[in-house]
Motif scaffolding. Sequence first.
Motif, PDB file in Angstrom:
ATOM      1  N   ARG A 379       0.846  -1.211   0.000  1.00 41.07           N
ATOM      2  CA  ARG A 379       0.000   0.000   0.000  1.00 41.07           C
ATOM      3  C   ARG A 379       0.870   1.246   0.000  1.00 41.07           C
ATOM      4  O   ARG A 379       0.614   2.198  -0.743  1.00 41.07           O
ATOM      5  CB  ARG A 379      -0.926  -0.028   1.217  1.00 41.07           C
ATOM      6  N   ARG A 380       1.927   1.234   0.855  1.00 40.72           N
ATOM      7  CA  ARG A 380       2.819   2.395   0.906  1.00 40.72           C
ATOM      8  C   ARG A 380       3.562   2.598  -0.409  1.00 40.72           C
ATOM      9  O   ARG A 380       3.895   3.732  -0.784  1.00 40.72           O
ATOM     10  CB  ARG A 380       3.805   2.227   2.065  1.00 40.72           C
ATOM     11  N   LEU A 381       3.815   1.515  -1.136  1.00 40.71           N
ATOM     12  CA  LEU A 381       4.501   1.599  -2.430  1.00 40.71           C
ATOM     13  C   LEU A 381       3.515   1.799  -3.585  1.00 40.71           C
ATOM     14  O   LEU A 381       3.915   1.786  -4.754  1.00 40.71           O
ATOM     15  CB  LEU A 381       5.321   0.329  -2.667  1.00 40.71           C
ATOM     16  N   LEU A 384      -1.338  -1.311  -5.439  1.00 36.08           N
ATOM     17  CA  LEU A 384      -2.656  -1.526  -4.845  1.00 36.08           C
ATOM     18  C   LEU A 384      -3.241  -2.911  -5.105  1.00 36.08           C
ATOM     19  O   LEU A 384      -3.819  -3.506  -4.187  1.00 36.08           O
ATOM     20  CB  LEU A 384      -3.617  -0.433  -5.304  1.00 36.08           C
ATOM     21  N   PRO A 385      -3.134  -3.496  -6.306  1.00 36.60           N
ATOM     22  CA  PRO A 385      -3.642  -4.873  -6.469  1.00 36.60           C
ATOM     23  C   PRO A 385      -2.932  -5.871  -5.558  1.00 36.60           C
ATOM     24  O   PRO A 385      -3.567  -6.758  -4.974  1.00 36.60           O
ATOM     25  CB  PRO A 385      -3.376  -5.170  -7.955  1.00 36.60           C
ATOM     26  N   ARG A 410      -9.219  -1.696   5.914  1.00 38.36           N
ATOM     27  CA  ARG A 410      -8.140  -1.413   4.962  1.00 38.36           C
ATOM     28  C   ARG A 410      -8.576  -1.759   3.536  1.00 38.36           C
ATOM     29  O   ARG A 410      -8.277  -1.032   2.589  1.00 38.36           O
ATOM     30  CB  ARG A 410      -6.909  -2.233   5.346  1.00 38.36           C
ATOM     31  N   LEU A 411      -9.275  -2.866   3.390  1.00 40.21           N
ATOM     32  CA  LEU A 411      -9.738  -3.243   2.057  1.00 40.21           C
ATOM     33  C   LEU A 411     -10.716  -2.218   1.512  1.00 40.21           C
ATOM     34  O   LEU A 411     -10.675  -1.867   0.315  1.00 40.21           O
ATOM     35  CB  LEU A 411     -10.391  -4.638   2.113  1.00 40.21           C
ATOM     36  N   ARG A 412     -11.603  -1.719   2.372  1.00 42.90           N
ATOM     37  CA  ARG A 412     -12.558  -0.695   1.902  1.00 42.90           C
ATOM     38  C   ARG A 412     -11.822   0.567   1.468  1.00 42.90           C
ATOM     39  O   ARG A 412     -12.189   1.216   0.481  1.00 42.90           O
ATOM     40  CB  ARG A 412     -13.557  -0.370   3.012  1.00 42.90           C
ATOM     41  N   GLU A 413     -10.761   0.933   2.200  1.00 44.28           N
ATOM     42  CA  GLU A 413      -9.983   2.118   1.831  1.00 44.28           C
ATOM     43  C   GLU A 413      -9.354   1.953   0.443  1.00 44.28           C
ATOM     44  O   GLU A 413      -9.321   2.895  -0.349  1.00 44.28           O
ATOM     45  CB  GLU A 413      -8.885   2.370   2.863  1.00 44.28           C
ATOM     46  N   LEU A 414      -8.875   0.745   0.141  1.00 45.26           N
ATOM     47  CA  LEU A 414      -8.266   0.509  -1.164  1.00 45.26           C
ATOM     48  C   LEU A 414      -9.294   0.600  -2.295  1.00 45.26           C
ATOM     49  O   LEU A 414      -8.971   0.989  -3.423  1.00 45.26           O
ATOM     50  CB  LEU A 414      -7.580  -0.863  -1.191  1.00 45.26           C
ATOM     51  N   GLN A 415     -10.532   0.244  -2.011  1.00 41.44           N
ATOM     52  CA  GLN A 415     -11.566   0.308  -3.034  1.00 41.44           C
ATOM     53  C   GLN A 415     -11.958   1.762  -3.338  1.00 41.44           C
ATOM     54  O   GLN A 415     -12.459   2.047  -4.394  1.00 41.44           O
ATOM     55  CB  GLN A 415     -12.791  -0.484  -2.593  1.00 41.44           C
TER      56      GLN A 415
END
Length: 415
Positions: A379-381, A384-385, A410-415
């Motif tokens: 995530r920091r890099l 995202l997938p 965390r998963l919701r944030e990525l979406q």
Amino acid sequence: MPPNAPEDVSRTIETLYRSESGRILATLVRLLGDLDLAEESMHEAFAAALDSWPQAGIPEKPRPWLISTARFKAVDGIRRRARFDGVERDLALHLEAQSNEARINEALQEEEIEDDRLRLIFTCCHPALPSEGQVALTLREVCGLTTEEIARAFLVTPATLAQRIVRAKAVIRDKAIPYQVPLSPELSARLGAVLQVVYLVFNEGYSAETTGAELSREAIRLGRLLLDLLPEPEVMGLVGLMLLQESRRAARSSAEGDLILLDQQDRLLWNRDHIAEGIALTERALASRRFGAYTLQAAIAAVHAEASSTASTDWRQITLLYDRLIRIQPSPVVELNRAVAVAMYEGPEHGLRLIDDLLAREELARYHLAHSARADLCRRLEQLPEARASYEKALALARQEPERRFLAGRLRELQ
């Protein structure tokens, strides 16, 4: 005390069992001289409390009531069996000779009860027992954890864990292992298993959702008992480690019970008394130059405790401490923690490379924190997938509900 509603009494007895059964059992072992008999009579005493206390009221001092009731139930049972068994008859006579009220009252003194627990710990950790049996039996009999809780800590099935406990009890009985703290020449050799037990109890409490604070306090109290008995560097290191970790309890979760990671915690909520005591013990242990893994872990926790923020933390020092810890206690989990420190010190790409190497070895394939750490670095890099896939693996493996809620967030944030 006046009578109470049965449901109120039931809740009180459940709380008492959780907090006092270890002390009660330890004293009954001393009074009765037999672990199985002590355990059976203790359960009978708690059952008697369920019958008696709703009408008679909860005693002002429940623990002595339970110990006395258990002891007399044991003696009554032995008397009944003594009609058919000469050995039981001798035991009944022996216990009856000790049954005068002054002796019982002396046995129920607080200091003596605390000594009882220490004796029982060392009995359960006798070298004649297999190491896994030592730890399992002490967690069950001294600390009152359920078979299911201990099995979860060991990552084994409850049936496997129960077999370990049964075998350990059989060794104590067959070898007539004495109920005592070993003499000084044996004490240090027996200390390692005892420290492992105490730290497992602490970790169970640190991750528990409901009774965690109680179990952690119990582990710290047991550690302090050991420190009074044997002020060795590793005992200092373990107590220091537990205090430093416990100092963050109030900041580790929100009012709703959601997990708060170290870098987001309000450090004003950290317990400064615990931190000061923990650092002092850790420094004493380090100064001895005879320290081990617990002291090194405490030193790492001390570096975190002394920093005002994640950014100001001395990650280089933490990495060096992990290097030393790996030399004396190599473990994939320690390597994972070192990789996270490296990511903070040298950059996330360096940490991610180390974690990928670890996961390739498959030792941590089912360890949710390894996948969670990898996801965070991805995530920091901005990979995202990759981050999403690792968070999904971590969520599938996590068992504690606060961790599951965190990972789902965390998963919701990525979406």
